[in-house]
Design a protein around this motif. Structure first.
Motif, PDB file in Angstrom:
ATOM      1  N   MET A   1      -8.759  -3.593 -14.040  1.00 16.97           N
ATOM      2  CA  MET A   1      -9.411  -3.859 -12.756  1.00 16.97           C
ATOM      3  C   MET A   1      -8.545  -3.346 -11.600  1.00 16.97           C
ATOM      4  SD  MET A   1     -12.300  -4.992 -11.898  1.00 16.97           S
ATOM      5  CE  MET A   1     -13.318  -6.430 -11.762  1.00 16.97           C
ATOM      6  N   ILE A   2      -7.217  -3.391 -11.784  1.00 19.89           N
ATOM      7  CA  ILE A   2      -6.312  -2.880 -10.749  1.00 19.89           C
ATOM      8  C   ILE A   2      -6.575  -1.392 -10.521  1.00 19.89           C
ATOM      9  CG2 ILE A   2      -3.887  -2.345 -10.221  1.00 19.89           C
ATOM     10  CD1 ILE A   2      -3.143  -4.992 -11.542  1.00 19.89           C
ATOM     11  N   LEU A   3      -6.814  -0.657 -11.623  1.00 20.07           N
ATOM     12  CA  LEU A   3      -7.135   0.776 -11.496  1.00 20.07           C
ATOM     13  C   LEU A   3      -8.422   0.965 -10.689  1.00 20.07           C
ATOM     14  CD1 LEU A   3      -6.318   2.112 -15.083  1.00 20.07           C
ATOM     15  CD2 LEU A   3      -4.909   2.202 -12.997  1.00 20.07           C
ATOM     16  N   VAL A   4      -9.426   0.104 -10.989  1.00 19.86           N
ATOM     17  CA  VAL A   4     -10.690   0.172 -10.226  1.00 19.86           C
ATOM     18  C   VAL A   4     -10.394   0.014  -8.739  1.00 19.86           C
ATOM     19  CG1 VAL A   4     -12.918  -0.934  -9.826  1.00 19.86           C
ATOM     20  CG2 VAL A   4     -12.067  -0.662 -12.170  1.00 19.86           C
ATOM     21  N   CYS A   5      -9.577  -0.977  -8.425  1.00 21.52           N
ATOM     22  CA  CYS A   5      -9.215  -1.252  -7.029  1.00 21.52           C
ATOM     23  C   CYS A   5      -8.566  -0.044  -6.357  1.00 21.52           C
ATOM     24  CB  CYS A   5      -8.215  -2.388  -6.948  1.00 21.52           C
ATOM     25  SG  CYS A   5      -8.966  -3.981  -6.959  1.00 21.52           S
ATOM     26  N   LEU A   6      -7.653   0.572  -7.107  1.00 19.48           N
ATOM     27  CA  LEU A   6      -6.859   1.649  -6.509  1.00 19.48           C
ATOM     28  C   LEU A   6      -7.668   2.928  -6.330  1.00 19.48           C
ATOM     29  CD1 LEU A   6      -3.424   1.227  -8.333  1.00 19.48           C
ATOM     30  CD2 LEU A   6      -3.960   0.739  -5.936  1.00 19.48           C
ATOM     31  N   TYR A   7      -8.529   3.235  -7.319  1.00 22.14           N
ATOM     32  CA  TYR A   7      -9.139   4.576  -7.302  1.00 22.14           C
ATOM     33  C   TYR A   7     -10.657   4.610  -7.242  1.00 22.14           C
ATOM     34  CZ  TYR A   7      -4.380   5.497  -8.735  1.00 22.14           C
ATOM     35  OH  TYR A   7      -3.024   5.524  -8.776  1.00 22.14           O
ATOM     36  N   PHE A   8     -11.354   3.529  -7.609  1.00 21.98           N
ATOM     37  CA  PHE A   8     -12.797   3.653  -7.769  1.00 21.98           C
ATOM     38  C   PHE A   8     -13.643   2.825  -6.815  1.00 21.98           C
ATOM     39  CE2 PHE A   8     -10.882   4.526 -11.977  1.00 21.98           C
ATOM     40  CZ  PHE A   8     -11.208   5.868 -12.059  1.00 21.98           C
ATOM     41  N   THR A   9     -13.036   2.145  -5.858  1.00 17.82           N
ATOM     42  CA  THR A   9     -13.862   1.288  -4.980  1.00 17.82           C
ATOM     43  C   THR A   9     -14.845   2.126  -4.184  1.00 17.82           C
ATOM     44  OG1 THR A   9     -12.114   1.352  -3.329  1.00 17.82           O
ATOM     45  CG2 THR A   9     -12.223  -0.604  -4.730  1.00 17.82           C
ATOM     46  N   GLY A  10     -14.429   3.348  -3.823  1.00 19.69           N
ATOM     47  CA  GLY A  10     -15.299   4.223  -3.030  1.00 19.69           C
ATOM     48  C   GLY A  10     -16.668   4.430  -3.675  1.00 19.69           C
ATOM     49  N   ILE A  11     -16.680   4.487  -4.999  1.00 19.48           N
ATOM     50  CA  ILE A  11     -17.942   4.683  -5.727  1.00 19.48           C
ATOM     51  C   ILE A  11     -18.981   3.640  -5.347  1.00 19.48           C
ATOM     52  CG2 ILE A  11     -19.010   4.590  -8.016  1.00 19.48           C
ATOM     53  CD1 ILE A  11     -16.414   5.610  -9.189  1.00 19.48           C
ATOM     54  N   PHE A  12     -18.502   2.374  -5.182  1.00 19.26           N
ATOM     55  CA  PHE A  12     -19.446   1.272  -5.035  1.00 19.26           C
ATOM     56  C   PHE A  12     -19.945   1.071  -3.607  1.00 19.26           C
ATOM     57  CE2 PHE A  12     -16.877   0.276  -8.821  1.00 19.26           C
ATOM     58  CZ  PHE A  12     -17.887   0.243  -9.756  1.00 19.26           C
TER      59      PHE A  12
ATOM     60  N   GLY B   1     -21.454  -1.147   1.414  1.00 23.66           N
ATOM     61  CA  GLY B   1     -20.689  -0.750   2.603  1.00 23.66           C
ATOM     62  C   GLY B   1     -19.226  -0.537   2.295  1.00 23.66           C
ATOM     63  N   THR B   2     -18.469  -0.280   3.355  1.00 23.39           N
ATOM     64  CA  THR B   2     -17.063   0.084   3.202  1.00 23.39           C
ATOM     65  C   THR B   2     -16.280  -0.921   2.368  1.00 23.39           C
ATOM     66  OG1 THR B   2     -17.271   0.860   5.452  1.00 23.39           O
ATOM     67  CG2 THR B   2     -15.044   0.884   4.480  1.00 23.39           C
ATOM     68  N   ILE B   3     -15.610  -0.449   1.330  1.00 23.35           N
ATOM     69  CA  ILE B   3     -14.713  -1.290   0.542  1.00 23.35           C
ATOM     70  C   ILE B   3     -13.308  -0.737   0.723  1.00 23.35           C
ATOM     71  CG2 ILE B   3     -14.111  -2.148  -1.744  1.00 23.35           C
ATOM     72  CD1 ILE B   3     -16.955  -1.672  -2.624  1.00 23.35           C
ATOM     73  N   PRO B   4     -12.389  -1.539   1.243  1.00 22.15           N
ATOM     74  CA  PRO B   4     -11.023  -1.046   1.398  1.00 22.15           C
ATOM     75  C   PRO B   4     -10.457  -0.736   0.020  1.00 22.15           C
ATOM     76  CG  PRO B   4     -11.120  -3.420   1.732  1.00 22.15           C
ATOM     77  CD  PRO B   4     -12.534  -2.948   1.580  1.00 22.15           C
ATOM     78  N   SER B   5      -9.845   0.445  -0.149  1.00 21.41           N
ATOM     79  CA  SER B   5      -9.238   0.701  -1.450  1.00 21.41           C
ATOM     80  C   SER B   5      -7.814   0.136  -1.439  1.00 21.41           C
ATOM     81  CB  SER B   5      -9.233   2.195  -1.766  1.00 21.41           C
ATOM     82  OG  SER B   5      -8.249   2.827  -0.994  1.00 21.41           O
ATOM     83  N   GLY B   6      -7.218   0.043  -2.578  1.00 22.90           N
ATOM     84  CA  GLY B   6      -5.871  -0.533  -2.674  1.00 22.90           C
ATOM     85  C   GLY B   6      -5.928  -1.943  -3.206  1.00 22.90           C
ATOM     86  N   LEU B   7      -4.757  -2.491  -3.482  1.00 23.71           N
ATOM     87  CA  LEU B   7      -4.673  -3.804  -4.109  1.00 23.71           C
ATOM     88  C   LEU B   7      -4.806  -4.921  -3.073  1.00 23.71           C
ATOM     89  CD1 LEU B   7      -1.781  -3.174  -6.638  1.00 23.71           C
ATOM     90  CD2 LEU B   7      -4.232  -3.407  -7.089  1.00 23.71           C
ATOM     91  N   PRO B   8      -5.238  -6.092  -3.519  1.00 21.74           N
ATOM     92  CA  PRO B   8      -5.276  -7.234  -2.594  1.00 21.74           C
ATOM     93  C   PRO B   8      -3.860  -7.585  -2.137  1.00 21.74           C
ATOM     94  CG  PRO B   8      -5.619  -7.951  -4.863  1.00 21.74           C
ATOM     95  CD  PRO B   8      -5.658  -6.460  -4.878  1.00 21.74           C
ATOM     96  N   HIS B   9      -3.779  -8.175  -0.953  1.00 22.62           N
ATOM     97  CA  HIS B   9      -2.478  -8.576  -0.426  1.00 22.62           C
ATOM     98  C   HIS B   9      -2.150  -9.998  -0.831  1.00 22.62           C
ATOM     99  CE1 HIS B   9      -2.573  -5.022   2.005  1.00 22.62           C
ATOM    100  NE2 HIS B   9      -3.806  -5.350   2.392  1.00 22.62           N
ATOM    101  N   PHE B  10      -0.876 -10.295  -0.887  1.00 22.64           N
ATOM    102  CA  PHE B  10      -0.502 -11.695  -1.032  1.00 22.64           C
ATOM    103  C   PHE B  10      -0.525 -12.314   0.346  1.00 22.64           C
ATOM    104  CE2 PHE B  10       0.881 -10.225  -5.080  1.00 22.64           C
ATOM    105  CZ  PHE B  10       0.567 -11.289  -5.894  1.00 22.64           C
TER     106      PHE B  10
ATOM    107  N   ILE C   1     -13.931  -8.578  -6.827  1.00 24.14           N
ATOM    108  CA  ILE C   1     -13.043  -7.739  -7.649  1.00 24.14           C
ATOM    109  C   ILE C   1     -11.633  -8.334  -7.633  1.00 24.14           C
ATOM    110  CG2 ILE C   1     -12.081  -5.407  -7.920  1.00 24.14           C
ATOM    111  CD1 ILE C   1     -14.883  -4.790  -7.979  1.00 24.14           C
ATOM    112  N   TYR C   2     -11.189  -8.666  -6.418  1.00 16.74           N
ATOM    113  CA  TYR C   2      -9.836  -9.247  -6.295  1.00 16.74           C
ATOM    114  C   TYR C   2      -9.715 -10.536  -7.122  1.00 16.74           C
ATOM    115  CZ  TYR C   2      -9.274  -6.123  -2.243  1.00 16.74           C
ATOM    116  OH  TYR C   2      -9.206  -5.039  -1.423  1.00 16.74           O
ATOM    117  N   ALA C   3     -10.792 -11.364  -7.055  1.00 16.07           N
ATOM    118  CA  ALA C   3     -10.746 -12.662  -7.750  1.00 16.07           C
ATOM    119  C   ALA C   3     -10.744 -12.486  -9.268  1.00 16.07           C
ATOM    120  CB  ALA C   3     -11.929 -13.528  -7.317  1.00 16.07           C
ATOM    121  N   SER C   4     -10.935 -11.243  -9.742  1.00 13.66           N
ATOM    122  CA  SER C   4     -10.961 -11.015 -11.194  1.00 13.66           C
ATOM    123  C   SER C   4      -9.615 -10.550 -11.728  1.00 13.66           C
ATOM    124  CB  SER C   4     -12.013  -9.960 -11.540  1.00 13.66           C
ATOM    125  OG  SER C   4     -13.214 -10.243 -10.890  1.00 13.66           O
TER     126      SER C   4
END
Lengths: 565, 565
Positions: free
Chosen positions: A344-355, A240-249, A59-62
């Motif tokens: 995709m940023i929205l997915v990262c912030l709010y929807f990772t839990g779904i997956f 399994g567990t997906i950390p929510s939030g944006l990737p770090h630099f 997801i981050y790589a996208s």
């Protein structure tokens, strides 16, 4: 020598389309963006898994790489992100070095990705886009088919939930035989169901849009089924567990010893990423009349991979399936790619839990179904029919990839094409030629009905003269002479020679001397200007017992005129 | 495909000259044999020392291999035995593996030699004599000069009696700096004296025969001086105990791990031994009208090295200095070589004791003086003037040999010539061509004053079309078209194309399609028969928007006749 051009409009072709962007394009770009996003979520996770990395890295790589490419690339529709073959190459590179999924493995993936980026960027800035020529079409084609086969086999690990090795076929078979009895029934059921739906459903759906989002529907449905039946308790493996939030630099830690080990594969990944992206971009460029520039594409891929590396992603390239969808869905400009990344940023912030409860079998099924179409033997048969040599190169590349490993196989294939090219140069076609009646043209005596003069032997060599083939010409001339005692003149037609190296020149000097001893004169005809320049620097022009003629016809006429019948 | 010919007359060319041998030749052969013997004794011992082996092995290596070659080789005067460069390569191979002079080192030398023999024999039986073409003249020349330099530097170890490393120049310099203060004065005096005599004396001797035996005279004199002044007590290093009697027949012990390590170098030694021998044999063959056969020479060298290995010798090859002497001294047949080998048996049986007090400095001086002549920079300058590419290959080979090691340098040189050849293929010369007035010939518009038609663009590519250069032609055509809006016809003159691979064919198909979209027709002219056969197997012939013409003149005339002025 071209200069290295670092001006802003060169490094950022986006300035061209940004200046003329029309708001009417925005609607098409937005629709295309959403369709691509629906593919990107499952694909990104699946390909990260293929690379042996946590699905969230896909997801981050996208996100960032696509945005970076939009500003630096010259294609308007190319969709950049995780792709199957590059992910497989990442896995093949790191798997022998560190335990899959360990922190070291992930760190090494960051390092590998930034190396791929830097290599691409440097090659692009040096205008080394021509490097793409080093790999022949048949080798690339065979490499992709063989890689697809390995990728497909690799999915059985998840589909059956048994620990399989799939770096090459022998490894795969031996681990399959060993573990087949441990297969998980529930995984098998999920796999079969997912594959059947993914294969059959598109045949009943007539909307192109719906067909594209079937993988996303399957993914969501499987999550719902897992939740309803509480299947996680029944040992069905999930993301399994997906950390929510944006990737770090994060700048990858640099170990020079590790970097040195990764270098050859980083180079191969950069090349394949480039070959793939350019091929995809070219395919759509014809429709869009994009002004593609191969070195600029290298630069853009370089920036995209550097962005992937410092933003918790991994090696990216142009995706064929998503680019085609993006283009078909009406994307007008790279704004479409930027929009799908922003969503995709929205997915990262709010929807990772779904997956988190998405079964791995379902992800594997999406990979298997999408990659399966690539596995075909038709190109092998077609190529073999046209040329045994190209067919042989394909076969060896295929065997190298499937029986050794993906990078070694590719290197063997490339090396083989070079060896075959040198082999061909060292076995030049040499013809004894004669005059076609009524013309000034000379052709092979064994193929055409031509006029020859008994005292003259005319030869034509169909290859540049070099150390690899000079001996062959000399041997051929001497054999011919030993069978015809009448010959007093040898004329070498140089029309196919545009380069002559020192070894070959020395051979001509020797031949001239040896023929002189037998009272036979050596003449040259149709010498091209660059070759003539070379000859003038040598002793041959002075020592030559015969003459140098502009045309072969003149040569024969001035030595012994052919009577006109 | 040539068959493997195992008939007796092929394997043993000696049957030819044995049948017609005349007793009158015997006197010339005998005189030549003695002169060669006088060179062989000091050279054999010196070259064995160069290889890091006991000097007596050089004597042994001069007996059986020469006899075996006499019966199997096709040159009548080639003198086979220890030679400097091959000895140096043996040293470079074994030095990193075992302590010099140890029993393991000697055993490994036997193994290496039998491997060289078997490799040569197998390549010869497979008629792989053409392999010699793989090495270009400039690389060989540079390799010999660089090796000679290393050999000369290596002699300082004995001349100064300090432990020097001479695998490459940096090693040599660092060990010289470290040990220079330990130099032995008495060795230095002996060295200078021997070198001065070996260099100056031949200038005052007008008899060719006497000049040839000066090294033997110096050797004998030094032995006498050592005896008179009892210099062995004064720490002057000498040859030491030499076992008297004949070498034993002994099959080397075979360790597969060691054999595997030695394989690449055994192959290189076999190749260099072959290159050297063939070059020497060719030089004298011209005078003697020998019927040389390169594969037969490989077979003979194979037998000779196997003989060396099982008879306590080490790798052998053709010696330039002894072959020239043998030929000049009037040798008529290989009987001369057999006679010098038989006399060498007498030396083994009765005279080895004499050489035990021979100072190593004197042996080193004979090597230094004989090898010194080879070290010259003239070939580098001449080659550079003719061709920068060949000159560059020479320079890199020289640096590789002198700064890394002898085998690696050679491999780098050979590899570089291949890369440069591929590079040249990938940068083909492409010309826009026009008609020379009053003829049917087309030439480069930028070099000749030619007639062109505004609606026709004529191109000629001076290279076979392959994956390496197909893109270049396409790019060239498209650039040219973008600058001339009038063009409606593109004619590609295929006179220099004698091979076209699948990648190139696909490029032509693409070019044809892209030009069609711009309403430009693609024509081909002067397609050679083998290329035409290829095109017929593809879709191009059917899809081609234009025509295929026999000559370029016909093509232009039929599209838009050029008015005759």
């Amino acid at each position: 020598m071209k200069k290295i051009d670092l001006s802003i409009s060169t490094l950022f072709p986006a300035f061209k389309w940004l200046k003329t962007y029309q708001i009417s394009s925005f609607k098409s770009d937005l629709i295309a963006a959403f369709i691509v996003l629906a593919m990107l979520v499952p694909q990104g996770m699946a390909y990260a898994m293929l690379a042996g990395l946590p699905p969230v890295m896909g997801i981050y790589a996208s996100i960032l790489p696509m945005i970076v490419y939009a500003f630096t690339g010259s294609s308007t529709t190319l969709s950049i992100g995780p792709v199957a073959i590059i992910s497989m190459m990442v896995f093949a590179t790191l798997n022998p070095l560190f335990p899959v999924g360990s922190q070291q493995y992930i760190e090494a993936a960051y390092l590998l990705t930034i190396m791929v980026g830097v290599i691409s960027l440097v090659l692009g800035l040096l205008r080394f886009g021509f490097l793409i020529q080093l790999i022949s079409h048949p080798v690339i084609q065979s490499f992709i088919i063989a890689s697809a086969l390995l990728i497909a086999l690799g999915q059985l690990k998840f589909l059956l939930d048994i620990p399989l090795q799939s770096n090459n076929i022998p490894e795969f078979i031996s681990s399959l035989v060993k573990h087949i009895q441990e297969l998980s029934l529930i995984s098998l059921i999920f796999s079969c169901a997912a594959i059947l739906i993914l294969v059959l459903l598109p045949k009943f759906v007539h909307s192109v849009f719906l067909a594209r989002i079937i993988p996303l529907i399957v993914v969501i449905s499987s999550i719902i089924i897992v939740a309803i039946f509480d299947l996680e308790q029944n040992s069905l493996k999930t993301v399994g567990t997906i950390p929510s939030g944006l990737p770090h630099f994060y700048f990858p830690s640099w170990g020079s010893e590790l970097a040195f080990k990764l270098l050859p594969n980083a180079f191969m990944i950069a090349m394949i990423s480039f070959v793939e992206s350019l091929a995809i971009a070219q395919a759509t460029a014809l429709q869009k009349r994009d002004d593609l520039n191969s070195s600029q594409e290298l630069i853009a891929l370089g920036f995209a991979n550097i962005a992937a590396s410092i933003n918790n992603g991994f090696a990216v390239s142009g995706s064929l399936s998503r680019t085609v969808v993006n283009s078909d869905a009406g994307a007008k400009t790279p704004i479409s790619g930027i929009l799908s990344s922003l969503t995709m940023i929205l997915v990262c912030l709010y929807f990772t839990g779904i997956f988190e409860t998405l079964p791995l079998t379902v992800l594997a099924a999406t990979i298997l179904v999408s990659i399966w179409k690539l596995i075909t033997i038709a190109p092998f048969i077609e190529t073999w029919k046209y040329s045994k040599a190209d067919g042989f190169a394909m076969l060896i590349t295929f065997l190298g990839v499937t029986f050794i490993d993906i990078s070694t196989g590719l290197i063997i294939g490339i090396g083989l094409t070079f060896i075959m090219l040198l082999w061909r140069v060292s076995r030049p076609h040499i013809a004894v030629i004669g005059l076609i009646e009524g013309t000034q043209h000379f052709r092979n005596v064994s193929r055409y009905d031509v006029i020859t003069v008994p005292t003259i032997a005319s030869f034509r060599i169909d290859e540049n003269l070099s150390f690899l083939n000079a001996h062959v010409l000399k041997g051929y001339v001497i054999t011919e002479l030993s069978q015809n005692a009448e010959i007093r003149h040898v004329i070498i037609n140089c029309s196919s020679i545009s380069n002559i190296d020192l070894s070959a020149l020395e051979m001509l000097e020797e031949l001239n001397k040896e023929l002189a001893r037998l009272n036979i004169k050596l003449h040259l005809s149709e010498v091209k200007s660059p070759v003539m320049d070379r000859l003038r620097k040598s002793k041959l022009v002075d020592e030559l017992t015969g003459e140098i003629f502009l045309s072969h016809y003149q040569a024969v006429q001035s030595i012994s005129p052919i009577e006109k019948n």
